[in-house]
Design a protein around this motif. Structure first.
Motif, PDB file in Angstrom:
ATOM      1  N   ARG A  83     -72.865  55.718 -42.441  1.00  0.00           N
ATOM      2  CA  ARG A  83     -73.773  55.125 -43.568  1.00  0.00           C
ATOM      3  C   ARG A  83     -73.332  55.858 -44.886  1.00  0.00           C
ATOM      4  O   ARG A  83     -74.201  56.181 -45.683  1.00  0.00           O
ATOM      5  CB  ARG A  83     -75.283  55.257 -43.212  1.00  0.00           C
ATOM      6  N   GLU A  84     -72.168  56.440 -44.856  1.00  0.00           N
ATOM      7  CA  GLU A  84     -71.677  57.236 -46.039  1.00  0.00           C
ATOM      8  C   GLU A  84     -71.051  56.302 -47.356  1.00  0.00           C
ATOM      9  O   GLU A  84     -70.414  56.984 -48.222  1.00  0.00           O
ATOM     10  CB  GLU A  84     -70.675  58.300 -45.439  1.00  0.00           C
ATOM     11  N   ILE A  85     -71.028  55.172 -46.870  1.00  0.00           N
ATOM     12  CA  ILE A  85     -70.411  54.246 -47.966  1.00  0.00           C
ATOM     13  C   ILE A  85     -71.543  53.215 -48.211  1.00  0.00           C
ATOM     14  O   ILE A  85     -71.929  52.507 -47.625  1.00  0.00           O
ATOM     15  CB  ILE A  85     -69.025  53.430 -47.262  1.00  0.00           C
ATOM     16  N   LYS A  86     -71.877  53.615 -49.582  1.00  0.00           N
ATOM     17  CA  LYS A  86     -73.151  52.681 -50.061  1.00  0.00           C
ATOM     18  C   LYS A  86     -72.451  51.433 -50.776  1.00  0.00           C
ATOM     19  O   LYS A  86     -71.763  51.340 -51.691  1.00  0.00           O
ATOM     20  CB  LYS A  86     -73.710  53.662 -51.014  1.00  0.00           C
ATOM     21  N   ARG A  87     -73.196  50.351 -50.271  1.00  0.00           N
ATOM     22  CA  ARG A  87     -72.834  48.993 -50.975  1.00  0.00           C
ATOM     23  C   ARG A  87     -74.090  48.242 -51.352  1.00  0.00           C
ATOM     24  O   ARG A  87     -75.249  48.384 -50.991  1.00  0.00           O
ATOM     25  CB  ARG A  87     -72.336  48.196 -49.721  1.00  0.00           C
ATOM     26  N   THR A  88     -73.982  47.976 -52.769  1.00  0.00           N
ATOM     27  CA  THR A  88     -75.067  47.337 -53.455  1.00  0.00           C
ATOM     28  C   THR A  88     -74.794  45.981 -53.739  1.00  0.00           C
ATOM     29  O   THR A  88     -73.932  45.644 -54.107  1.00  0.00           O
ATOM     30  CB  THR A  88     -75.210  48.061 -54.768  1.00  0.00           C
ATOM     31  N   TYR A  89     -75.797  45.041 -53.311  1.00  0.00           N
ATOM     32  CA  TYR A  89     -75.433  43.584 -53.362  1.00  0.00           C
ATOM     33  C   TYR A  89     -76.543  42.919 -54.515  1.00  0.00           C
ATOM     34  O   TYR A  89     -77.494  43.679 -54.774  1.00  0.00           O
ATOM     35  CB  TYR A  89     -75.576  42.864 -52.299  1.00  0.00           C
ATOM     36  N   ILE A  90     -76.236  41.817 -55.208  1.00  0.00           N
ATOM     37  CA  ILE A  90     -76.955  41.026 -56.024  1.00  0.00           C
ATOM     38  C   ILE A  90     -77.412  39.691 -55.181  1.00  0.00           C
ATOM     39  O   ILE A  90     -76.294  38.887 -54.883  1.00  0.00           O
ATOM     40  CB  ILE A  90     -76.545  40.721 -57.573  1.00  0.00           C
ATOM     41  N   ALA A  91     -78.596  39.584 -55.166  1.00  0.00           N
ATOM     42  CA  ALA A  91     -78.840  38.104 -54.572  1.00  0.00           C
ATOM     43  C   ALA A  91     -79.790  37.168 -55.360  1.00  0.00           C
ATOM     44  O   ALA A  91     -80.817  38.034 -56.178  1.00  0.00           O
ATOM     45  CB  ALA A  91     -79.541  38.217 -53.158  1.00  0.00           C
ATOM     46  N   LYS A  92     -79.816  36.165 -55.400  1.00  0.00           N
ATOM     47  CA  LYS A  92     -80.513  35.287 -56.134  1.00  0.00           C
ATOM     48  C   LYS A  92     -81.343  34.311 -55.145  1.00  0.00           C
ATOM     49  O   LYS A  92     -80.606  33.647 -54.450  1.00  0.00           O
ATOM     50  CB  LYS A  92     -79.788  34.394 -57.149  1.00  0.00           C
ATOM     51  N   VAL A  93     -82.556  34.465 -55.091  1.00  0.00           N
ATOM     52  CA  VAL A  93     -83.473  34.003 -54.095  1.00  0.00           C
ATOM     53  C   VAL A  93     -84.547  32.944 -54.644  1.00  0.00           C
ATOM     54  O   VAL A  93     -84.824  33.150 -55.830  1.00  0.00           O
ATOM     55  CB  VAL A  93     -84.032  35.063 -53.450  1.00  0.00           C
ATOM     56  N   HIS A  94     -85.049  32.259 -53.812  1.00  0.00           N
ATOM     57  CA  HIS A  94     -86.100  31.400 -54.122  1.00  0.00           C
ATOM     58  C   HIS A  94     -87.257  32.080 -54.089  1.00  0.00           C
ATOM     59  O   HIS A  94     -87.502  32.805 -53.514  1.00  0.00           O
ATOM     60  CB  HIS A  94     -86.091  30.378 -53.117  1.00  0.00           C
ATOM     61  N   GLY A  95     -88.219  31.833 -55.130  1.00  0.00           N
ATOM     62  CA  GLY A  95     -89.661  32.394 -54.917  1.00  0.00           C
ATOM     63  C   GLY A  95     -89.553  33.766 -55.832  1.00  0.00           C
ATOM     64  O   GLY A  95     -88.631  34.266 -55.996  1.00  0.00           O
ATOM     65  N   LEU A  96     -90.728  34.299 -55.851  1.00  0.00           N
ATOM     66  CA  LEU A  96     -91.160  35.417 -56.524  1.00  0.00           C
ATOM     67  C   LEU A  96     -91.627  36.236 -55.438  1.00  0.00           C
ATOM     68  O   LEU A  96     -92.496  35.834 -54.751  1.00  0.00           O
ATOM     69  CB  LEU A  96     -92.281  35.467 -57.654  1.00  0.00           C
ATOM     70  N   LEU A  97     -90.948  37.344 -55.370  1.00  0.00           N
ATOM     71  CA  LEU A  97     -91.419  38.547 -54.222  1.00  0.00           C
ATOM     72  C   LEU A  97     -92.696  38.987 -54.658  1.00  0.00           C
ATOM     73  O   LEU A  97     -92.641  39.785 -55.635  1.00  0.00           O
ATOM     74  CB  LEU A  97     -90.552  39.381 -53.856  1.00  0.00           C
ATOM     75  N   LYS A  98     -93.863  39.108 -53.580  1.00  0.00           N
ATOM     76  CA  LYS A  98     -95.068  40.015 -53.851  1.00  0.00           C
ATOM     77  C   LYS A  98     -94.586  41.548 -53.917  1.00  0.00           C
ATOM     78  O   LYS A  98     -95.323  42.131 -54.686  1.00  0.00           O
ATOM     79  CB  LYS A  98     -96.160  39.711 -52.765  1.00  0.00           C
ATOM     80  N   ILE A  99     -93.911  41.883 -53.152  1.00  0.00           N
ATOM     81  CA  ILE A  99     -93.698  43.337 -53.153  1.00  0.00           C
ATOM     82  C   ILE A  99     -92.104  43.649 -53.851  1.00  0.00           C
ATOM     83  O   ILE A  99     -91.227  43.123 -53.474  1.00  0.00           O
ATOM     84  CB  ILE A  99     -93.522  44.149 -51.782  1.00  0.00           C
ATOM     85  N   LYS A 100     -92.162  44.300 -54.897  1.00  0.00           N
ATOM     86  CA  LYS A 100     -90.924  44.170 -55.838  1.00  0.00           C
ATOM     87  C   LYS A 100     -89.706  45.085 -55.285  1.00  0.00           C
ATOM     88  O   LYS A 100     -88.752  45.165 -55.837  1.00  0.00           O
ATOM     89  CB  LYS A 100     -91.279  44.504 -57.338  1.00  0.00           C
ATOM     90  N   ARG A 101     -90.357  46.086 -54.538  1.00  0.00           N
ATOM     91  CA  ARG A 101     -89.299  47.169 -53.932  1.00  0.00           C
ATOM     92  C   ARG A 101     -89.799  47.535 -52.514  1.00  0.00           C
ATOM     93  O   ARG A 101     -90.918  47.646 -52.432  1.00  0.00           O
ATOM     94  CB  ARG A 101     -89.347  48.396 -54.766  1.00  0.00           C
ATOM     95  N   GLY A 102     -88.674  47.389 -51.762  1.00  0.00           N
ATOM     96  CA  GLY A 102     -89.243  47.739 -50.261  1.00  0.00           C
ATOM     97  C   GLY A 102     -87.974  47.875 -49.580  1.00  0.00           C
ATOM     98  O   GLY A 102     -86.806  47.834 -49.811  1.00  0.00           O
ATOM     99  N   THR A 103     -88.343  47.861 -48.104  1.00  0.00           N
ATOM    100  CA  THR A 103     -87.212  48.131 -46.957  1.00  0.00           C
ATOM    101  C   THR A 103     -87.468  47.072 -46.160  1.00  0.00           C
ATOM    102  O   THR A 103     -88.819  46.911 -45.404  1.00  0.00           O
ATOM    103  CB  THR A 103     -87.285  49.340 -46.155  1.00  0.00           C
TER     104      THR A 103
END
Length: 304
Positions: free
Chosen positions: A167-187
């Motif tokens: 896990r020493e190569i960090k990958r960041t993605y952008i997704a466009k999804v349906h709806g509004l997430l209740k928890i704005k940041r999480g795992t």
């Protein structure tokens, strides 16, 4: 940073202070964590020299000595080079990062599949006179766009594979999804396994493999959200499965419940970060959005 120079088929490294006293065996096996079989081949085929002479793998290295490693050799490949215009985000003697277009596989799935990104990268390199056998370090789905990493020779491929596993190569993605997430940041820490009712589909499953996705909402509009995702693991369809599990399928991802509002799933690999396996400098690649102005509007990949 290490001082490295290409000398024909060889890479030259000037021994730095922090390598002094270590052996070549230690550099290969502990520092680079090169596989035993690959390390053995370098040793037995005299592909490592010190100051131009055959190296003793068990003698301590001396600062400012010249270590030469034969890396850049012609290799046979079953992959057919095939032209397709590609966007190079980063390239040197050891690796190349490409901004993958949509509707293209990362690599051939059978001998008749010659229109993949791997075929196109091979054509690009051969047109420059490079005759190595490139290797993809990770994959992107056929319809996903963005940064993808290839190694140009065996040692780079082995080191980068190990870095990905750790896990020493960090990958960041952008997704466009349906709806509004209740928890704005999480795992999302939910195991993923095969869906026994569908040949290619995955699902959250107690008996599946560990899968961890971190996310943060970047922007909201109407009833859709733009979400940045960081992968700790690289399971097939991981982001698509995890966001669908939360009840927020990717727009266009009909396999996982998304509505066909665009001609593919709205997912882009926007950023790739890693430490270079040889120079030890930090590499950060941003992938401009490809052919997706109608999908990702008002998103700046350079701000992620």
């Amino acid at each position: 940073m290490l001082t490295t120079t290409r000398k024909g088929n060889w890479m030259e490294i000037i021994i730095p202070k922090n390598w002094e006293g270590k052996t070549i065996e230690e550099i290969f096996r502990k520092h680079w964590e090169s596989p035993r079989k690959l390390t053995h081949s370098f040793r037995m085929e005299d592909k490592v020299l010190i100051n131009g002479n055959r190296a003793n793998w068990n003698l301590p290295l001396v600062i400012k000595d010249k270590l030469l490693i034969k890396l850049f050799e012609e290799e046979e490949t079953d992959i057919i080079a095939n032209f397709h215009e590609i966007e190079v985000l980063y390239e040197d003697d050891h690796l190349i990062v490409i901004n993958k277009p949509p509707f293209m596989n990362t690599h051939p799935n059978d001998k008749t599949d010659n229109n993949t990104l791997l075929n196109s990268v091979l054509f690009y390199l051969q047109s420059k006179g490079e005759t190595g056998n490139i290797r993809h370090v990770h994959r992107l789905d056929r319809d996903t766009t963005g940064a993808i990493l290839f190694a140009k020779h065996q040692l780079a491929g082995a080191i980068l594979d190990r870095m990905l596993e750790k896990r020493e190569i960090k990958r960041t993605y952008i997704a466009k999804v349906h709806g509004l997430l209740k928890i704005k940041r999480g795992t999302i820490n939910e195991p993923i396994g095969r869906d026994r009712h569908h040949p290619t589909k995955r699902r959250v499953s107690r008996s599946g493999q560990d899968a961890i996705t971190h996310y943060q909402v970047l922007k909201e509009e109407k009833n859709t959200s733009y979400v940045a995702c960081w992968l700790e693991t690289g399971k097939t369809h991981q982001i698509r499965v995890h966001l669908s599990y939360l009840g927020h399928s990717l727009i266009g991802d009909v396999l996982y419940g998304g509505k066909p509002l665009c001609n593919r799933q709205a997912l882009h690999a926007a950023k790739l970060e890693f430490i270079h396996p040889f120079t030890e400098e930090k590499i950060i690649c941003y992938a401009p959005l490809i052919d997706t102005p109608a999908i990702f509007t008002g998103i700046d990949v350079y701000s992620i």
